[in-house]
Design a protein around this motif. Structure first.
Motif, PDB file in Angstrom:
ATOM      1  N   LEU A   4       0.825  -1.209   0.000  1.00  0.00           N
ATOM      2  CA  LEU A   4       0.000   0.000   0.000  1.00  0.00           C
ATOM      3  C   LEU A   4       0.858   1.257   0.000  1.00  0.00           C
ATOM      4  O   LEU A   4       0.492   2.274  -0.607  1.00  0.00           O
ATOM      5  CB  LEU A   4      -0.938  -0.003   1.216  1.00  0.00           C
ATOM      6  N   SER A   5       1.994   1.175   0.654  1.00  0.00           N
ATOM      7  CA  SER A   5       2.868   2.346   0.751  1.00  0.00           C
ATOM      8  C   SER A   5       3.354   2.818  -0.611  1.00  0.00           C
ATOM      9  O   SER A   5       3.737   3.991  -0.764  1.00  0.00           O
ATOM     10  CB  SER A   5       4.061   2.049   1.659  1.00  0.00           C
ATOM     11  N   ALA A   6       3.353   1.937  -1.625  1.00  0.00           N
ATOM     12  CA  ALA A   6       3.790   2.345  -2.960  1.00  0.00           C
ATOM     13  C   ALA A   6       2.863   3.401  -3.554  1.00  0.00           C
ATOM     14  O   ALA A   6       3.271   4.184  -4.421  1.00  0.00           O
ATOM     15  CB  ALA A   6       3.859   1.131  -3.878  1.00  0.00           C
ATOM     16  N   PHE A   7       1.613   3.432  -3.082  1.00  0.00           N
ATOM     17  CA  PHE A   7       0.644   4.397  -3.587  1.00  0.00           C
ATOM     18  C   PHE A   7       0.706   5.738  -2.861  1.00  0.00           C
ATOM     19  O   PHE A   7       0.155   6.723  -3.356  1.00  0.00           O
ATOM     20  CB  PHE A   7      -0.777   3.838  -3.442  1.00  0.00           C
ATOM     21  N   TYR A   8       1.328   5.777  -1.685  1.00  0.00           N
ATOM     22  CA  TYR A   8       1.278   6.974  -0.841  1.00  0.00           C
ATOM     23  C   TYR A   8       1.847   8.222  -1.513  1.00  0.00           C
ATOM     24  O   TYR A   8       1.302   9.331  -1.290  1.00  0.00           O
ATOM     25  CB  TYR A   8       1.984   6.727   0.488  1.00  0.00           C
ATOM     26  N   PRO A   9       2.927   8.138  -2.322  1.00  0.00           N
ATOM     27  CA  PRO A   9       3.418   9.363  -2.958  1.00  0.00           C
ATOM     28  C   PRO A   9       2.400  10.018  -3.889  1.00  0.00           C
ATOM     29  O   PRO A   9       2.530  11.211  -4.187  1.00  0.00           O
ATOM     30  CB  PRO A   9       4.649   8.880  -3.744  1.00  0.00           C
ATOM     31  N   ARG A  10       1.395   9.250  -4.325  1.00  0.00           N
ATOM     32  CA  ARG A  10       0.344   9.803  -5.178  1.00  0.00           C
ATOM     33  C   ARG A  10      -0.853  10.273  -4.361  1.00  0.00           C
ATOM     34  O   ARG A  10      -1.807  10.823  -4.937  1.00  0.00           O
ATOM     35  CB  ARG A  10      -0.107   8.750  -6.196  1.00  0.00           C
ATOM     36  N   ILE A  11      -0.817  10.055  -3.053  1.00  0.00           N
ATOM     37  CA  ILE A  11      -1.966  10.383  -2.205  1.00  0.00           C
ATOM     38  C   ILE A  11      -1.628  11.433  -1.146  1.00  0.00           C
ATOM     39  O   ILE A  11      -2.290  12.474  -1.039  1.00  0.00           O
ATOM     40  CB  ILE A  11      -2.505   9.102  -1.518  1.00  0.00           C
ATOM     41  N   LEU A  12      -0.599  11.174  -0.355  1.00  0.00           N
ATOM     42  CA  LEU A  12      -0.317  12.003   0.819  1.00  0.00           C
ATOM     43  C   LEU A  12       0.020  13.454   0.504  1.00  0.00           C
ATOM     44  O   LEU A  12      -0.331  14.344   1.314  1.00  0.00           O
ATOM     45  CB  LEU A  12       0.801  11.353   1.647  1.00  0.00           C
ATOM     46  N   PRO A  13       0.682  13.801  -0.612  1.00  0.00           N
ATOM     47  CA  PRO A  13       0.937  15.225  -0.883  1.00  0.00           C
ATOM     48  C   PRO A  13      -0.333  16.072  -0.981  1.00  0.00           C
ATOM     49  O   PRO A  13      -0.283  17.288  -0.765  1.00  0.00           O
ATOM     50  CB  PRO A  13       1.689  15.201  -2.219  1.00  0.00           C
ATOM     51  N   TYR A  14      -1.465  15.436  -1.280  1.00  0.00           N
ATOM     52  CA  TYR A  14      -2.732  16.160  -1.393  1.00  0.00           C
ATOM     53  C   TYR A  14      -3.524  16.165  -0.087  1.00  0.00           C
ATOM     54  O   TYR A  14      -4.598  16.768  -0.019  1.00  0.00           O
ATOM     55  CB  TYR A  14      -3.582  15.533  -2.496  1.00  0.00           C
ATOM     56  N   LEU A  15      -2.976  15.497   0.922  1.00  0.00           N
ATOM     57  CA  LEU A  15      -3.677  15.366   2.202  1.00  0.00           C
ATOM     58  C   LEU A  15      -2.726  15.733   3.337  1.00  0.00           C
ATOM     59  O   LEU A  15      -2.269  14.873   4.087  1.00  0.00           O
ATOM     60  CB  LEU A  15      -4.192  13.938   2.385  1.00  0.00           C
ATOM     61  N   ALA A  23      -4.686   6.789   5.307  1.00  0.00           N
ATOM     62  CA  ALA A  23      -4.402   6.688   3.878  1.00  0.00           C
ATOM     63  C   ALA A  23      -4.586   5.254   3.395  1.00  0.00           C
ATOM     64  O   ALA A  23      -5.131   5.010   2.306  1.00  0.00           O
ATOM     65  CB  ALA A  23      -2.984   7.171   3.583  1.00  0.00           C
ATOM     66  N   ALA A  24      -4.149   4.293   4.194  1.00  0.00           N
ATOM     67  CA  ALA A  24      -4.314   2.887   3.825  1.00  0.00           C
ATOM     68  C   ALA A  24      -5.791   2.515   3.747  1.00  0.00           C
ATOM     69  O   ALA A  24      -6.221   1.803   2.824  1.00  0.00           O
ATOM     70  CB  ALA A  24      -3.598   1.995   4.841  1.00  0.00           C
ATOM     71  N   GLN A  25      -6.575   3.009   4.694  1.00  0.00           N
ATOM     72  CA  GLN A  25      -8.005   2.675   4.718  1.00  0.00           C
ATOM     73  C   GLN A  25      -8.724   3.212   3.485  1.00  0.00           C
ATOM     74  O   GLN A  25      -9.472   2.483   2.824  1.00  0.00           O
ATOM     75  CB  GLN A  25      -8.639   3.250   5.985  1.00  0.00           C
ATOM     76  N   VAL A  26      -8.509   4.489   3.173  1.00  0.00           N
ATOM     77  CA  VAL A  26      -9.218   5.064   2.028  1.00  0.00           C
ATOM     78  C   VAL A  26      -8.702   4.472   0.712  1.00  0.00           C
ATOM     79  O   VAL A  26      -9.463   4.342  -0.261  1.00  0.00           O
ATOM     80  CB  VAL A  26      -9.117   6.606   2.017  1.00  0.00           C
ATOM     81  N   LEU A  27      -7.439   4.093   0.668  1.00  0.00           N
ATOM     82  CA  LEU A  27      -6.884   3.471  -0.537  1.00  0.00           C
ATOM     83  C   LEU A  27      -7.534   2.123  -0.799  1.00  0.00           C
ATOM     84  O   LEU A  27      -7.972   1.837  -1.929  1.00  0.00           O
ATOM     85  CB  LEU A  27      -5.369   3.325  -0.384  1.00  0.00           C
ATOM     86  N   VAL A  28      -7.595   1.286   0.214  1.00  0.00           N
ATOM     87  CA  VAL A  28      -8.200  -0.038   0.029  1.00  0.00           C
ATOM     88  C   VAL A  28      -9.682   0.101  -0.318  1.00  0.00           C
ATOM     89  O   VAL A  28     -10.196  -0.597  -1.214  1.00  0.00           O
ATOM     90  CB  VAL A  28      -8.006  -0.900   1.285  1.00  0.00           C
ATOM     91  N   GLY A 156     -10.032   8.327  -6.046  1.00  0.00           N
ATOM     92  CA  GLY A 156     -11.069   7.911  -5.102  1.00  0.00           C
ATOM     93  C   GLY A 156     -10.590   7.928  -3.665  1.00  0.00           C
ATOM     94  O   GLY A 156     -11.332   8.303  -2.747  1.00  0.00           O
ATOM     95  N   ALA A 157      -9.333   7.536  -3.456  1.00  0.00           N
ATOM     96  CA  ALA A 157      -8.784   7.534  -2.095  1.00  0.00           C
ATOM     97  C   ALA A 157      -8.680   8.956  -1.548  1.00  0.00           C
ATOM     98  O   ALA A 157      -9.082   9.228  -0.404  1.00  0.00           O
ATOM     99  CB  ALA A 157      -7.412   6.862  -2.091  1.00  0.00           C
ATOM    100  N   ILE A 158      -8.138   9.864  -2.350  1.00  0.00           N
ATOM    101  CA  ILE A 158      -8.001  11.261  -1.910  1.00  0.00           C
ATOM    102  C   ILE A 158      -9.374  11.852  -1.619  1.00  0.00           C
ATOM    103  O   ILE A 158      -9.572  12.553  -0.610  1.00  0.00           O
ATOM    104  CB  ILE A 158      -7.261  12.088  -2.977  1.00  0.00           C
ATOM    105  N   ALA A 159     -10.338  11.577  -2.497  1.00  0.00           N
ATOM    106  CA  ALA A 159     -11.689  12.118  -2.305  1.00  0.00           C
ATOM    107  C   ALA A 159     -12.307  11.626  -1.006  1.00  0.00           C
ATOM    108  O   ALA A 159     -12.943  12.408  -0.274  1.00  0.00           O
ATOM    109  CB  ALA A 159     -12.562  11.728  -3.487  1.00  0.00           C
ATOM    110  N   ARG A 160     -12.141  10.357  -0.691  1.00  0.00           N
ATOM    111  CA  ARG A 160     -12.717   9.825   0.549  1.00  0.00           C
ATOM    112  C   ARG A 160     -12.125  10.502   1.775  1.00  0.00           C
ATOM    113  O   ARG A 160     -12.830  10.782   2.746  1.00  0.00           O
ATOM    114  CB  ARG A 160     -12.487   8.313   0.609  1.00  0.00           C
ATOM    115  N   ALA A 161     -10.828  10.751   1.739  1.00  0.00           N
ATOM    116  CA  ALA A 161     -10.208  11.445   2.872  1.00  0.00           C
ATOM    117  C   ALA A 161     -10.694  12.887   2.968  1.00  0.00           C
ATOM    118  O   ALA A 161     -10.962  13.385   4.071  1.00  0.00           O
ATOM    119  CB  ALA A 161      -8.686  11.406   2.725  1.00  0.00           C
TER     120      ALA A 161
END
Length: 210
Positions: A4-15, A23-28, A156-161
């Protein structure tokens, strides 16, 4: 499989300030919704043999990282069986033992059960084609979800957060924009998959049936 951590660079900068467990929860959750809607993760389960008189067979996902989403097709000794609803299959086909010609499925909690009709009169090889989704407790996602379909999943993950109230990253308007974008991309993925343009996750694995 990708952690899951491989996706974090595409998610966490926006959150900003988002903890990794969230981040793991919304990603899954996003990956599950994408797979349920797009039907892009397809796989033949391990082949198994029928037993005379036995009509039901529990289906096992390929790993603990997956759940079965939907049964797409069944072959028996290489011949495709006809799908149907339980009442129709049972009403239209003989009840005595014979070579099965149809199937239906039942689901209890997270367990899929395949039902064959009429009851097998001997040993036949069965191959079940399914669509998969990540398990709720997944710690890894399929390579194809990273290499091919990462955009709708991270959107979708970013939107959920962003829909969580009173957070530094709360942004309902932006969340809706991202969800609309993810929905369009998911629909496109399903269309492409249905027409055979996406084949990355189609695979057959031959391992002993567990």
């Amino acid at each position: 499989m990708k952690a899951l951590s491989a996706f974090y660079p595409r998610i966490l900068p926006y959150l900003p300030g988002c903890p990794e467990p969230l981040a793991a929860q919304v990603l899954v959750n996003s990956a599950i919704e994408f797979c349920e809607s797009s039907l892009t993760l397809r796989q033949n389960l391990d082949a198994f043999n029928t037993s005379a008189g036995r009509i039901q067979y529990d289906l096992e996902p390929p790993s603990t990282q997956h759940d079965i989403n939907r049964v797409m097709g069944v072959t028996l000794d290489g011949k495709e069986l006809s799908p149907g609803m339980a009442e129709i299959i049972r009403g239209d086909l003989p009840t005595g033992e014979a070579k099965p010609r149809g199937f239906y499925t039942d689901r209890t909690d997270s367990v899929f059960t395949l039902m064959l009709a009429p009851p097998p009169d001997g040993v036949y090889e069965v191959v079940v084609n399914v669509t998969l989704r990540p398990a709720r407790a997944a710690t890894q996602l399929d390579d194809d979800l990273y290499n091919i379909w990462i955009d709708p999943i991270v959107s979708g993950a970013i939107a959920r957060a962003m829909q969580i109230p009173d957070q530094p990253f709360t942004n309902f308007a932006r969340a809706q924009q991202l969800l609309d974008s993810a929905a369009r991309q998911t629909n496109s993925s399903r269309i492409e998959s249905n027409y055979g343009l996406i084949r990355g996750s189609m695979r057959v694995r031959n391992r002993p049936f567990a």
